[in-house]
Write a protein that holds these residues in place. Structure first.
Motif, PDB file in Angstrom:
ATOM      1  N   GLN A 235       5.401  -6.911   2.903  1.00 23.35           N
ATOM      2  CA  GLN A 235       4.865  -6.488   4.187  1.00 23.35           C
ATOM      3  C   GLN A 235       4.297  -5.071   4.166  1.00 23.35           C
ATOM      4  O   GLN A 235       3.415  -4.746   4.949  1.00 23.35           O
ATOM      5  CB  GLN A 235       5.970  -6.561   5.256  1.00 23.35           C
ATOM      6  CG  GLN A 235       6.566  -7.951   5.417  1.00 23.35           C
ATOM      7  CD  GLN A 235       7.709  -7.964   6.409  1.00 23.35           C
ATOM      8  OE1 GLN A 235       7.887  -7.013   7.161  1.00 23.35           O
ATOM      9  NE2 GLN A 235       8.495  -9.036   6.416  1.00 23.35           N
ATOM     10  N   PHE A 236       4.787  -4.223   3.286  1.00 25.33           N
ATOM     11  CA  PHE A 236       4.452  -2.806   3.389  1.00 25.33           C
ATOM     12  C   PHE A 236       3.708  -2.227   2.189  1.00 25.33           C
ATOM     13  O   PHE A 236       3.193  -1.121   2.280  1.00 25.33           O
ATOM     14  CB  PHE A 236       5.741  -1.983   3.586  1.00 25.33           C
ATOM     15  CG  PHE A 236       6.493  -2.341   4.832  1.00 25.33           C
ATOM     16  CD1 PHE A 236       6.045  -1.931   6.078  1.00 25.33           C
ATOM     17  CD2 PHE A 236       7.636  -3.114   4.769  1.00 25.33           C
ATOM     18  CE1 PHE A 236       6.735  -2.274   7.229  1.00 25.33           C
ATOM     19  CE2 PHE A 236       8.333  -3.455   5.911  1.00 25.33           C
ATOM     20  CZ  PHE A 236       7.879  -3.040   7.156  1.00 25.33           C
ATOM     21  N   LEU A 237       3.654  -2.899   1.059  1.00 26.08           N
ATOM     22  CA  LEU A 237       3.088  -2.309  -0.150  1.00 26.08           C
ATOM     23  C   LEU A 237       1.758  -2.958  -0.512  1.00 26.08           C
ATOM     24  O   LEU A 237       1.586  -4.170  -0.348  1.00 26.08           O
ATOM     25  CB  LEU A 237       4.059  -2.464  -1.317  1.00 26.08           C
ATOM     26  CG  LEU A 237       5.395  -1.723  -1.167  1.00 26.08           C
ATOM     27  CD1 LEU A 237       6.305  -2.080  -2.320  1.00 26.08           C
ATOM     28  CD2 LEU A 237       5.173  -0.222  -1.117  1.00 26.08           C
ATOM     29  N   PRO A 238       0.806  -2.158  -1.028  1.00 26.24           N
ATOM     30  CA  PRO A 238      -0.470  -2.735  -1.496  1.00 26.24           C
ATOM     31  C   PRO A 238      -0.276  -3.524  -2.783  1.00 26.24           C
ATOM     32  O   PRO A 238       0.717  -3.360  -3.483  1.00 26.24           O
ATOM     33  CB  PRO A 238      -1.341  -1.494  -1.728  1.00 26.24           C
ATOM     34  CG  PRO A 238      -0.374  -0.380  -1.960  1.00 26.24           C
ATOM     35  CD  PRO A 238       0.828  -0.685  -1.115  1.00 26.24           C
ATOM     36  N   ASN A 239      -1.240  -4.344  -3.121  1.00 22.05           N
ATOM     37  CA  ASN A 239      -1.126  -5.225  -4.280  1.00 22.05           C
ATOM     38  C   ASN A 239      -1.031  -4.477  -5.606  1.00 22.05           C
ATOM     39  O   ASN A 239      -0.553  -5.018  -6.610  1.00 22.05           O
ATOM     40  CB  ASN A 239      -2.320  -6.175  -4.335  1.00 22.05           C
ATOM     41  CG  ASN A 239      -2.303  -7.159  -3.171  1.00 22.05           C
ATOM     42  OD1 ASN A 239      -1.235  -7.467  -2.645  1.00 22.05           O
ATOM     43  ND2 ASN A 239      -3.478  -7.634  -2.770  1.00 22.05           N
ATOM     44  N   PHE A 240      -1.484  -3.211  -5.630  1.00 17.33           N
ATOM     45  CA  PHE A 240      -1.482  -2.424  -6.855  1.00 17.33           C
ATOM     46  C   PHE A 240      -0.075  -2.277  -7.459  1.00 17.33           C
ATOM     47  O   PHE A 240       0.093  -2.168  -8.662  1.00 17.33           O
ATOM     48  CB  PHE A 240      -2.086  -1.047  -6.552  1.00 17.33           C
ATOM     49  CG  PHE A 240      -2.037  -0.104  -7.719  1.00 17.33           C
ATOM     50  CD1 PHE A 240      -1.058   0.887  -7.784  1.00 17.33           C
ATOM     51  CD2 PHE A 240      -2.944  -0.203  -8.761  1.00 17.33           C
ATOM     52  CE1 PHE A 240      -1.005   1.753  -8.855  1.00 17.33           C
ATOM     53  CE2 PHE A 240      -2.899   0.661  -9.830  1.00 17.33           C
ATOM     54  CZ  PHE A 240      -1.928   1.646  -9.885  1.00 17.33           C
ATOM     55  N   PHE A 241       0.943  -2.262  -6.599  1.00 14.69           N
ATOM     56  CA  PHE A 241       2.309  -2.000  -7.049  1.00 14.69           C
ATOM     57  C   PHE A 241       3.053  -3.246  -7.505  1.00 14.69           C
ATOM     58  O   PHE A 241       4.169  -3.152  -7.995  1.00 14.69           O
ATOM     59  CB  PHE A 241       3.119  -1.334  -5.918  1.00 14.69           C
ATOM     60  CG  PHE A 241       2.643   0.045  -5.577  1.00 14.69           C
ATOM     61  CD1 PHE A 241       3.041   1.140  -6.323  1.00 14.69           C
ATOM     62  CD2 PHE A 241       1.785   0.253  -4.506  1.00 14.69           C
ATOM     63  CE1 PHE A 241       2.597   2.412  -6.010  1.00 14.69           C
ATOM     64  CE2 PHE A 241       1.341   1.519  -4.190  1.00 14.69           C
ATOM     65  CZ  PHE A 241       1.743   2.609  -4.939  1.00 14.69           C
ATOM     66  N   TYR A 242       2.488  -4.390  -7.380  1.00 17.53           N
ATOM     67  CA  TYR A 242       3.204  -5.632  -7.684  1.00 17.53           C
ATOM     68  C   TYR A 242       3.137  -5.981  -9.164  1.00 17.53           C
ATOM     69  O   TYR A 242       2.196  -5.624  -9.873  1.00 17.53           O
ATOM     70  CB  TYR A 242       2.636  -6.782  -6.851  1.00 17.53           C
ATOM     71  CG  TYR A 242       3.006  -6.673  -5.391  1.00 17.53           C
ATOM     72  CD1 TYR A 242       4.282  -6.990  -4.954  1.00 17.53           C
ATOM     73  CD2 TYR A 242       2.069  -6.257  -4.445  1.00 17.53           C
ATOM     74  CE1 TYR A 242       4.612  -6.889  -3.625  1.00 17.53           C
ATOM     75  CE2 TYR A 242       2.386  -6.156  -3.110  1.00 17.53           C
ATOM     76  CZ  TYR A 242       3.666  -6.466  -2.699  1.00 17.53           C
ATOM     77  OH  TYR A 242       4.000  -6.368  -1.385  1.00 17.53           O
ATOM     78  N   VAL A 243       4.175  -6.706  -9.615  1.00 18.61           N
ATOM     79  CA  VAL A 243       4.248  -7.232 -10.975  1.00 18.61           C
ATOM     80  C   VAL A 243       4.413  -8.744 -10.857  1.00 18.61           C
ATOM     81  O   VAL A 243       5.220  -9.222 -10.054  1.00 18.61           O
ATOM     82  CB  VAL A 243       5.441  -6.627 -11.741  1.00 18.61           C
ATOM     83  CG1 VAL A 243       5.587  -7.279 -13.109  1.00 18.61           C
ATOM     84  CG2 VAL A 243       5.274  -5.113 -11.878  1.00 18.61           C
ATOM     85  N   ASP A 244       3.663  -9.489 -11.687  1.00 19.91           N
ATOM     86  CA  ASP A 244       3.795 -10.946 -11.594  1.00 19.91           C
ATOM     87  C   ASP A 244       5.121 -11.400 -12.192  1.00 19.91           C
ATOM     88  O   ASP A 244       5.788 -10.670 -12.932  1.00 19.91           O
ATOM     89  CB  ASP A 244       2.617 -11.641 -12.293  1.00 19.91           C
ATOM     90  CG  ASP A 244       2.561 -11.315 -13.775  1.00 19.91           C
ATOM     91  OD1 ASP A 244       3.382 -11.865 -14.533  1.00 19.91           O
ATOM     92  OD2 ASP A 244       1.714 -10.473 -14.155  1.00 19.91           O
ATOM     93  N   LEU A 245       5.503 -12.621 -11.898  1.00 22.25           N
ATOM     94  CA  LEU A 245       6.817 -13.132 -12.249  1.00 22.25           C
ATOM     95  C   LEU A 245       7.031 -13.180 -13.764  1.00 22.25           C
ATOM     96  O   LEU A 245       8.102 -12.837 -14.263  1.00 22.25           O
ATOM     97  CB  LEU A 245       6.990 -14.541 -11.651  1.00 22.25           C
ATOM     98  CG  LEU A 245       8.367 -15.185 -11.841  1.00 22.25           C
ATOM     99  CD1 LEU A 245       9.445 -14.333 -11.205  1.00 22.25           C
ATOM    100  CD2 LEU A 245       8.373 -16.586 -11.231  1.00 22.25           C
ATOM    101  N   ALA A 246       6.020 -13.568 -14.529  1.00 21.79           N
ATOM    102  CA  ALA A 246       6.161 -13.663 -15.989  1.00 21.79           C
ATOM    103  C   ALA A 246       6.408 -12.294 -16.611  1.00 21.79           C
ATOM    104  O   ALA A 246       7.267 -12.141 -17.487  1.00 21.79           O
ATOM    105  CB  ALA A 246       4.902 -14.302 -16.577  1.00 21.79           C
TER     106      ALA A 246
END
Length: 436
Positions: free
Chosen positions: A42-53
């Motif tokens: 809800q609060f973070l941009p996509n830049f900070f995400y890591v995919d599940l693998a």
């Protein structure tokens, strides 16, 4: 702030802090998964995400790395303990095992391993393709663990040095003395009951309370025992001493007063027993460790007189503090000045003898060790009153009696005579000094 003795005993267990870190890490892993599911999306941009693998790969690598660090740490600890056992004293292993930094380092490693392992288990069933909190915090935790690992190498390097071990034992023993003994005063006020009440007690057969546990007596909660005796209007005599090994059925207390409906369990709970001795209140145990280190250093197999000299100086530091305390207090009153508890106490001369009687014999074979003993007595005498000075001077005669004067070389005799003369001056016994 006063801590309950049970907390001290529990805190001394090697598993205590690592277990706490492990439980907190498991809870923290669950909280990280919750954060990924309900906050980060809800609060973070996509830049900070890591995919599940990628998250699974990171966590798998971190888990195996932290397990390796933990294994190396345990192996290093075993090396240190082996060194302590063979060169110092079996009793000194306890100091390294209960050291707060050693336990915290292992706690961090074990906590990090459990954190990454639980995350691997929990993200398996997540329906999210992108994660933030779990992998990011795991990487941060891994970096912290690397820093702790470097610190652990430095920590072990310091602890394997006998000088640091001697300093640690000395500091803990002095802290225990300050915590458990009051400062001595020049004039002890007369205890009006001492002349008659203690004699009156001997005319009545006491009720004996027997120990139901086997082990070393670690802690006596004296203040609580006085309060309980005051509530029950009793006089209690403690028949055992700190550091004594108690067998089941051994007499623990003698009690005078109305004991017909007495609940003995109320009094037994103020005595804490453990499988190993500890310096929580047991001053003798700290002295025993230093004596054993000095004796081991003087053994033919090691032959390290400088370590023995360091141990003797440490004993002098402890005795200097101990001589300033009220060691003779054996009677304790309640708030109404009624006698409640009687304790068998040791005198300063007993501690003085305990510190040196084992070192004296091998020490007389080495002039440097013998000189260190005389110097240590001078150090204790320099900072204490006339009564302590007199006791030390009388004890120095005991040390001198063990010297084989007929086998001593002239220069050694001159050197020791100078030491003894300084001790005589320091103890105000110049007129009684006679060179060897």
């Amino acid at each position: 702030m006063k801590h309950h003795p049970t907390l001290f005993i529990l805190r001394s267990q090697f598993w205590y802090i690592p277990a706490i870190y492990g439980v907190i890490s498991i809870l923290f892993a669950c909280l990280s998964i919750w954060g990924d599911r309900y906050i980060s999306s809800q609060f973070l941009p996509n830049f900070f995400y890591v995919d599940l693998a990628l998250a699974q790969t990171l966590l798998s690598t971190i888990t195996s790395s932290l397990l390796t660090m933990t294994t190396i740490s345990f192996s290093t600890i075993m090396v240190v303990l082996t060194t302590y056992l063979s060169q110092f004293s079996p009793r000194t292993m306890q100091d390294f095992m209960t050291d707060v930094y050693t336990q915290r380092i292992l706690g961090v490693f074990i906590g990090g391993f459990l954190y990454a392992l639980v995350l691997l288990l929990l993200i398996r069933d997540t329906k999210q393709e992108l994660l933030f909190f779990s992998p990011t915090l795991a990487v941060i935790y891994a970096i912290v663990c690397v820093g702790y690992f470097v610190f652990f190498v430095h920590h072990v390097g310091r602890w394997i040095q006998v000088s640091n071990l001697i300093h640690h034992i000395t500091r803990n023993t002095i802290e225990s003395i300050h915590h458990n003994y009051d400062d001595a005063i020049e004039e002890v006020p007369d205890e009006p009951w001492k002349d008659w009440e203690s004699e009156e007690v001997k005319l009545v057969d006491p009720l004996h309370i027997h120990s139901k546990q086997a082990g070393y007596l670690l802690v006596i909660e004296l203040e609580e025992l006085i309060e309980q005796a005051s509530q029950d209007d009793l006089i209690v005599k403690i028949e055992v001493g700190l550091g004594d090994f108690l067998e089941g059925g051994m007499v623990l207390l003698s009690i005078w007063g109305k004991t017909s409906h007495l609940d003995t369990a109320l009094y037994e709970r103020y005595f804490h027993v453990g499988e190993e001795r500890a310096t929580i209140q047991d001053i003798d145990f700290g002295l025993t460790k230093l004596v054993e280190i000095s004796l081991r250093a003087l053994s033919p197999g090691i032959n390290d007189p400088n370590t023995a000299i360091s141990g003797i100086r440490a004993l002098a530091r402890i005795l200097t503090v101990l001589a300033k305390k009220n060691l003779h207090r054996s009677y304790y009153n309640d708030s109404h000045q009624a006698l409640r508890v009687i304790v068998q106490q040791r005198h300063f001369k007993d501690y003085l003898y305990k510190c040196y009687y084992q070192i004296r014999r091998p020490g007389t074979e080495d002039v440097s060790v013998l000189a260190a003993i005389i110097d240590s007595l001078q150090l204790v005498a320099a900072q204490n009153n006339k009564q302590i000075k007199q006791t030390i001077w009388e004890f120095s005669r005991y040390i001198e009696e063990g010297i084989k004067k007929e086998d001593m070389l002239d220069l050694d005799r001159v050197y020791l005579n100078e030491k003894l003369q300084k001790l005589a001056i320091q103890t105000d016994q110049s007129q009684n000094y006679h060179p060897m």
